[in-house]
Each structure stands twice: as C-alpha cells, then as structure tokens.
Enzyme design. Structure first.
Site, PDB file in Angstrom:
ATOM      1  N   ASP A  20       5.652   6.033   5.832  1.00  0.00           N
ATOM      2  CA  ASP A  20       4.039   5.666   4.686  1.00  0.00           C
ATOM      3  C   ASP A  20       3.542   4.340   5.799  1.00  0.00           C
ATOM      4  O   ASP A  20       3.774   3.274   6.144  1.00  0.00           O
ATOM      5  CB  ASP A  20       4.508   5.690   3.321  1.00  0.00           C
ATOM      6  CG  ASP A  20       3.183   5.571   2.842  1.00  0.00           C
ATOM      7  OD1 ASP A  20       2.099   6.041   2.687  1.00  0.00           O
ATOM      8  OD2 ASP A  20       2.574   4.255   2.063  1.00  0.00           O
ATOM      9  N   GLU A  50       2.171   8.102   9.591  1.00  0.00           N
ATOM     10  CA  GLU A  50       0.889   8.192   8.828  1.00  0.00           C
ATOM     11  C   GLU A  50       0.285   6.916   9.406  1.00  0.00           C
ATOM     12  O   GLU A  50       0.639   5.538   9.133  1.00  0.00           O
ATOM     13  CB  GLU A  50       1.252   8.282   7.259  1.00  0.00           C
ATOM     14  CG  GLU A  50       0.040   8.340   6.164  1.00  0.00           C
ATOM     15  CD  GLU A  50      -0.729   7.535   5.122  1.00  0.00           C
ATOM     16  OE1 GLU A  50      -0.465   8.589   4.600  1.00  0.00           O
ATOM     17  OE2 GLU A  50       0.354   6.936   4.677  1.00  0.00           O
TER      18      GLU A  50
END
Length: 599
Positions: free
Chosen positions: A240, A314
């Site tokens: 993330d 990401e």
C-alpha cells in the site's frame, strides 16, 4: 511498439499500421503448434480483492470477518479466480479501517483470531486459491508500540518516524509547522507531539504516523513483518501507498522546503492538490526499498524451495515512474507488477473507443520487455466500475479485463455488476470524507459507497449479516443484483464472468499475441491469437448509442465466426453464427467471437 507475431519458420513479413501502432504479421508454417512456455502461478491468474469488513459476517455483529470469508471462498473458486487479496486484517483502532495498523503481527479482533486466519489459508489451499495480504509499510497507528516508543525516545526507536522541530518564527510568538505540505486526507502533514515536543509527519490521517525509511532499523523491521506472514502461509502482498515512503529531507539547518503552489484557485491551502506534492511522493529513493523487498521474498523462496511469493505495488503515479517499480536499468527487479490504474484514473463513461485503445496500448508500450501486464477496473478506494462507467458496460469491461494479456484484478462484486451504494452523511464513517467534507459535499471524498456490503441473496442485509445494523448500509438494489439471483438466471453478469475466466485458459489468451484497434469512434476490437489455436475476438461498443462496424476491417479474422459469449442485453447468444461483414451493436454491447486458427 513493434510486435513480432509467432515463432518458427518465417517465409514472409508484412508490416502495417493500426491506430498509430506498428504491428508485424509474420507468415509462417502453422502446421505445428508453438511450444508453450510454462507459466508461474501468478502470470495469468485472476486476483479477487476482498474487503473483509464487507464480504461476509459470520457472527452477526454487522462486520465482515475471516470466518465469513472462509465460508464463502467456494464462491471465489466458482467464479474462476486463482487468488484472493485481503484488504488489511491486522490489529488496528480502525480510524482508516485497517490502514492504520497498531500491531503488524496480529489479527484485528473484529475479524477473528490467528487460528481463523490459519483456517482460511488451509481452506484456500484446498480450493486451489492463493492468498495475498494487504501490506501497509508507509505508516503505523499512533497507538502502535513503534510510535509510542519513538515518541518517548526509547533507544533504537528515536528515529523510527519522521520528526521535526517547529520552523523558526521571526516574531518568536508562534509554533510554526515545518513546511506547507498537505496531507492526502486534508490539512497539514505535521502534527505536534506534546510528549516529544516535536512535530511528526503523517501523509494520511493524524493517527497514521509515517515511518522513516532512511532508518535502517525500519527497513529491517518491514522485511521481518513480511517474512512472518509468508511463514504463516501468505503467497504475497499488495503493498500500500508506496509513492509516499519518502519525503524530501531537511537541509543542514533542519529546515524542510515548502512545496510550490499548484495554481488551482478552487482549492484551499488545507486541500490536497493545492501544492505540487514534489516533496512528498515519488522520490527516487523509494525504488531501492522495493528492490530490497523483492530480493527478500525471492531469497525466501530460494531458501525454502517454495512457490513464488509476489509483490504487487500500489503506485498511483505517471507512467514513467510507475514502470520503475518493475525494475531498473541496472538489472535490479522490483514488484512483480505495479497496479495498472489507467481504467480508473483515465477512462470513464464519456471515453470513446480510441481512448480505450490508447490507454491499453500505452501500458503495453511502456512496460519493460519480459514483464507481465495487469488490469484493474475498481477497488476499495474508487467508485465501483458500473457507477464510473455505465451499468450496460459491465460485461464488456469484464471481457476486456479477462481477455487482455497478463493478470486480471477483480474487486468483489464486479462479477455481478454491483454498483455504489448510497451512504448518508449520518452513516458516513470514512475518515477521508469526514476530514475533508461536510453534509453538502462529503460524497466527493467518501470511499464508503464502494465499500457497502456484498450482495449474496435477497434476504435481510443481502445475506451479508444477521445484524440489525451493518457497519455500512446495504445498497438499495441488492434484491435485483445478488449472487443467488444471477446463479439461477439463464443469463447474468455472473455467468458471463464464469465463461470469461474459463476462456483465459485457452492458449490464445494465456500465451498468444494481441491486436487492438478502434473500428469506429465508439467500438473497439481486441483479437487474441496463437498459431494452430482458435482465435478469440472481443467487439465492444463503449458508447451510449448503437453503432455499426464492419468486421472485414479486422485483418486477423476469418469465417466461420461463432459467438462464445455476449453481454446479457445482447440479442446474440453463445453458438450463434456471425457473418463476416457489418455488425450492429447496442450501446454498451460486447460480443466475444471464436474463429478458426489463422492460416
């Protein structure tokens, strides 16, 4: 982009230009099938993203949990996915619903126990499913021991986070923030700690303090966390918020530089986008960390003789920065792939066929040779696919996802065409909406509508929970759009999706070449082909009005052409013959055709 089609004995080469892209068509001896390279488990799989709070509640508290996921894993196997990706399940105060982790080594109690996780792993393995975890290395909850120790200046933790003194005030009267940097959730990135008498940096919520990746102890701890979960059975990680790992360091006097203003007169100084963000994202140092992570998981695989453990990045960034996640010119490798968000960030209901073709070919052109593409149409942070585009495009968009080369990523509910649910201001729980919005504009910032509970059936709460109240309200259309209804229907998004995932096993899709072009302003065609194997063709009207195209304009097609699958609102069904000529398409209609091998 130059493309060499086929291998083997070459007898002639024909060069043509399609939509500004050069393609090479090689005439060859097609009597012998080409040798198919064995694929690693992840290279052509379908990854199914599960948002745990909203997938299935097993204990009636209105919140999805690990046991609920385990109970419904058969559904994921039934739709044809090969892996699940779980949004964060780690211990957290839930300010940002798991993206604020207080204990990276334990399961959040609302979701269950470590035993529940181990049971989920066993069940997934029995179903042939890989399990990927959401890994959040950029920041930790201010309730974590890491932060508490750092705030208290405990030895070894003093520099675990980004700490800064106030900027000198010429008047001596004010405590000035170190810079004008703006948080992704609005407001300053700097928050004052009375205990430490310094500011700490948070790129997201105040309760999410950013780790200091210039500290080797932090880097070592991140690899230790990854290794722990791999040994628990995880097959890899979606990592993330990587673009935010580093911020520009202060000068010799401890002064941080201010960002330049973006010039957007519609934003206020506390809104993201008011400044250029040059100092708070996409700094080149971050790639070294990603390359180190890749080396760590590859070393673990080598040492343990295991299957590949994947890293998925990401990376909302420009195309050049994004491609660096694959690796660099020095031969270092990074993520197995960075997520391709172009269908989310670039395309919408107003995009035409040329827009679609351009976005697809841009990724495939920029992607370094030998790497694997991927396609993402929605996730837990973005409006759902049918709500961003149009509901009549669901089957066409899923067809694109499944037929393009590489990995297909599906957010829970896309297989049945789930749309955004309505969440009132009073029901809103998303910190991004609460921090940046008010009763009049909160939906501009809220991620809650795409996170409403999954629709299993037409019973109370869509079969998600027996609770009187769920953590977010169930969308109003759950009686019409749910798994049970679509399983029992003669034609449905669910059944089209199943056909498409089976189609991915065909050699033309798993190993074949591609041809993409716009046949008109509204209709695009994607051809997947491989010598001696059947060719598959997607014809997709992305427009909001009917269109007519001529299939004779597609050089790789030949008769007979048979419908393999089609949109639920199409008049053509599986097995229908399609003539090699004009084809009429309704708005949003998609048809997948099968044709004999090209000779």
């Amino acid at each position: 982009m130059l493309k060499l089609v086929g291998v083997g004995l070459v007898t002639a080469v024909v060069v043509g230009v399609v939509v500004g892209v050069v393609t090479w068509v090689v005439m060859r001896d097609v009597t012998q099938p080409p040798e198919l390279r064995p694929l690693d488990w992840w290279e052509n799989t379908v990854i199914y993203q599960i948002y745990p709070r909203s997938f299935k509640d097993s204990d009636g508290d209105g919140i999805g949990d690990l046991k609920g996921i385990t109970q419904q894993l058969q559904h994921v196997a039934n739709v044809g996915a090969g892996a699940i990706w779980l949004s964060p399940i780690f211990k957290s105060p839930m300010i940002d619903f798991g993206y604020d982790i207080s204990d990276f080594y334990n399961i959040h109690e609302e979701y269950g126990t470590m035993e529940d996780f181990e049971d989920l792993i066993r069940t997934a393995q029995n179903l042939g499913l890989k399990v990927l975890l959401d890994y959040v290395p950029n920041h930790a909850s201010t309730e974590s021991e890491y932060f508490k120790n750092s705030e208290a200046r405990e030895p070894g933790y003093e520099n675990y986070f980004v700490w800064a003194n106030p900027r000198p005030d010429p008047t001596g009267q004010n405590r000035l923030v170190p810079s004008n940097w703006v948080s992704q959730f609005g407001g300053s990135v700097w928050e004052w700690s009375e205990k430490r008498q310094q500011f700490y940096l948070h790129q997201f919520a105040v309760e999410q303090a950013d780790f200091n990746f210039r500290e080797q102890a932090v880097r070592d701890e991140m690899i230790k966390i990854m290794t722990f979960w791999i040994e628990k059975g995880a097959d890899g990680f979606r990592v993330d918020a990587i673009p935010h790992l580093f911020e520009t360091a202060p000068d010799a006097n401890g002064i941080y530089p201010d960002e330049r203003l973006s010039g957007n007169m519609f934003l206020t100084p506390d809104q993201i986008g008011y400044t250029t963000q040059e100092h708070i994202r996409d700094l080149p140092e971050l790639y070294d960390v990603v390359y180190d992570w890749r080396k760590a998981v590859d070393d673990w695989k080598q040492a343990n003789g295991s299957e590949t453990k994947v890293l998925l990045a990401e990376a909302y960034s420009n195309i050049v920065n994004t491609m660096l996640y694959y690796g660099d010119e020095r031969g270092r490798v990074g993520a197995h792939f960075p997520f391709n968000f172009d269908f989310i960030t670039t395309l919408n209901a107003g995009s035409n066929a040329r827009d679609f073709v351009y976005v697809i070919l841009r990724w495939l052109t920029y992607m370094p040779k030998g790497n694997v593409a991927n396609w993402v149409f929605g996730n837990h942070d973005q409006s759902r696919m049918p709500s961003r585009f149009r509901p009549n495009m669901v089957d066409g968009l899923n067809s694109l996802n499944m037929m393009l080369p590489g990995v297909a990523v599906t957010y829970q509910g896309e297989e049945i065409g789930m749309r955004d649910g309505y969440v009132s201001w009073n029901d809103t729980v998303d910190v991004a909406a609460i921090n940046q919005g008010n009763e009049d504009n909160y939906l501009e910032y809220s991620r809650d509508p795409c996170r409403t509970p999954f629709h299993w059936d037409a019973s109370m709460n869509a079969g998600f929970s027996t609770a009187a109240r769920t953590w977010l309200p169930v969308a109003a259309d759950y009686r019409e759009i749910n798994v049970e209804v679509q399983q029992n229907a003669d034609r449905s998004h669910f059944k089209v999706y199943q056909v498409l995932t089976r189609l991915r096993r065909e050699p033309a899709l798993s190993h074949g070449q591609y041809h993409i072009e716009a046949l008109s302003e509204n209709t695009m065609v994607l051809v997947r082909y491989l010598s001696t194997y059947d060719t598959y063709v997607l014809v997709f009207n992305v427009g909001d009005s009917p269109d007519t195209v001529d299939l004779r304009d597609v050089t790789l097609l030949q008769e007979p052409m048979v419908v393999y699958t089609s949109s639920v609102h199409s008049t053509r069904v599986s097995g229908d013959n399609v003539s090699f000529g004009e084809l009429n398409l309704a708005a949003g209609e998609a048809i997948v055709l099968r044709t004999p091998p090209r000779t």
